[in-house]
Design a protein around this motif. Structure first.
Motif, PDB file in Angstrom:
ATOM      1  N   UNK A 100       0.833  -1.195   0.000  1.00 49.41           N
ATOM      2  CA  UNK A 100       0.000   0.000   0.000  1.00 49.41           C
ATOM      3  C   UNK A 100       0.875   1.255   0.000  1.00 49.41           C
ATOM      4  N   UNK A 101       0.254   2.386  -0.267  1.00 51.14           N
ATOM      5  CA  UNK A 101       0.890   3.704  -0.281  1.00 51.14           C
ATOM      6  C   UNK A 101       1.736   3.909  -1.551  1.00 51.14           C
ATOM      7  N   UNK A 102       1.631   5.104  -2.094  1.00 51.44           N
ATOM      8  CA  UNK A 102       2.236   5.396  -3.394  1.00 51.44           C
ATOM      9  C   UNK A 102       3.759   5.293  -3.401  1.00 51.44           C
ATOM     10  N   UNK A 103       4.409   5.960  -2.457  1.00 49.79           N
ATOM     11  CA  UNK A 103       5.874   5.977  -2.484  1.00 49.79           C
ATOM     12  C   UNK A 103       6.484   4.606  -2.233  1.00 49.79           C
ATOM     13  N   UNK A 104       6.021   3.840  -1.248  1.00 46.49           N
ATOM     14  CA  UNK A 104       6.606   2.515  -1.048  1.00 46.49           C
ATOM     15  C   UNK A 104       6.487   1.611  -2.273  1.00 46.49           C
ATOM     16  N   UNK A 105       5.328   1.612  -2.922  1.00 50.62           N
ATOM     17  CA  UNK A 105       5.186   0.715  -4.069  1.00 50.62           C
ATOM     18  C   UNK A 105       6.013   1.206  -5.263  1.00 50.62           C
ATOM     19  N   UNK A 106       6.139   2.538  -5.398  1.00 51.62           N
ATOM     20  CA  UNK A 106       6.977   3.074  -6.474  1.00 51.62           C
ATOM     21  C   UNK A 106       8.449   2.771  -6.217  1.00 51.62           C
ATOM     22  N   UNK A 107       8.860   2.905  -4.965  1.00 50.50           N
ATOM     23  CA  UNK A 107      10.256   2.613  -4.619  1.00 50.50           C
ATOM     24  C   UNK A 107      10.562   1.128  -4.795  1.00 50.50           C
ATOM     25  N   UNK A 108       9.623   0.292  -4.449  1.00 49.92           N
ATOM     26  CA  UNK A 108       9.830  -1.150  -4.639  1.00 49.92           C
ATOM     27  C   UNK A 108      10.085  -1.451  -6.113  1.00 49.92           C
ATOM     28  N   UNK A 109       9.244  -0.915  -6.982  1.00 50.79           N
ATOM     29  CA  UNK A 109       9.411  -1.159  -8.417  1.00 50.79           C
ATOM     30  C   UNK A 109      10.699  -0.527  -8.928  1.00 50.79           C
ATOM     31  N   UNK A 110      11.043   0.636  -8.398  1.00 50.57           N
ATOM     32  CA  UNK A 110      12.291   1.273  -8.794  1.00 50.57           C
ATOM     33  C   UNK A 110      13.498   0.414  -8.481  1.00 50.57           C
TER      34      UNK A 110
END
Length: 223
Positions: free
Chosen positions: A62-72
């Motif tokens: 959940x949450x935008x930044x954690x999921x974006x960072x994971x994919x990054x």
């Protein structure tokens, strides 16, 4: 290979950097769209009652930044060192503050984006908060982002290093959203305008923008 499922609505903003990462890496994902007017019916089915949500196999992020960072991290867009990752985090956090600051003017009531949107009425009823957002809040955050950009001594590259990272994608997605409310958003910040154009001109980003059609958002009438 993991199976990915990303859930959001049919417009850009919070899920955009994640969608861009999937496209740029060439990784397939299930792109689940919450249809207009249905959010309140399904809100309770999400862990925090919020979207976007990323599912990786059977794990929910959940949450935008954690999921974006994971994919990054997974796809190689999170810098080359831990120090660069920290610089990227700083930029993403400032961008997230911009989204938070927009909440008073973005009167989304959870009932969906159905119905007609009267841009002129909206402008009149929200004149004061729109004025503050345009004249004070957005320039203030751009000043912070420009400070970070200059601190990184990277005039000829992106926010961090010579290659595009999630910091750049998050920045681009954020100001694609800001433009709804402030068309001349980079006035007084030519370096930030140039960076935005540089990101948009990146071959994979340009291809992504041509091939995707998110944006069924009544607020688009306001542009």
């Amino acid at each position: 290979m993991s199976k990915y499922k990303l859930t959001y609505m049919n417009f850009r903003a919070r899920a955009e950097a994640a969608r861009m990462l999937f496209f740029m890496k060439g990784v397939e994902f299930e792109d689940i769209i919450i249809e207009d007017g249905t959010w309140l019916d399904v809100k309770h089915t999400f862990p925090l009652g919020q979207i976007p949500v990323l599912e990786v196999d059977d794990v929910i992020i959940t949450q935008t930044r954690p999921l974006t960072r994971y994919l990054g991290r997974e796809f190689g867009y999170y810098g080359e060192t831990n120090l660069e990752a920290a610089q990227i985090d700083s930029i993403m956090d400032v961008c997230d503050d911009i989204h938070v600051a927009a909440q008073p003017i973005y009167k989304y009531d959870g009932a969906g984006m159905a119905g007609e949107f009267d841009a002129k009425k909206y402008e009149v009823e929200n004149a004061e908060v729109l004025k503050e957002y345009r004249e004070v809040i957005v320039p203030g955050f751009l000043s912070q982002l420009q400070t970070l950009f200059l601190m990184n001594k990277n005039d000829d590259g992106y926010f961090v290093g010579k290659e595009i990272t999630i910091a750049d994608l998050y920045y681009f997605a954020t100001f694609d959203y800001v433009e709804i409310y402030k068309k001349d958003m980079f006035a007084g910040f030519p370096k930030m305008a140039a960076l935005y154009k540089k990101i948009m001109a990146h071959d994979k980003v340009a291809e992504y923008l041509k091939k995707t059609d998110y944006g069924n958002n009544p607020m688009d009438q306001y542009k």
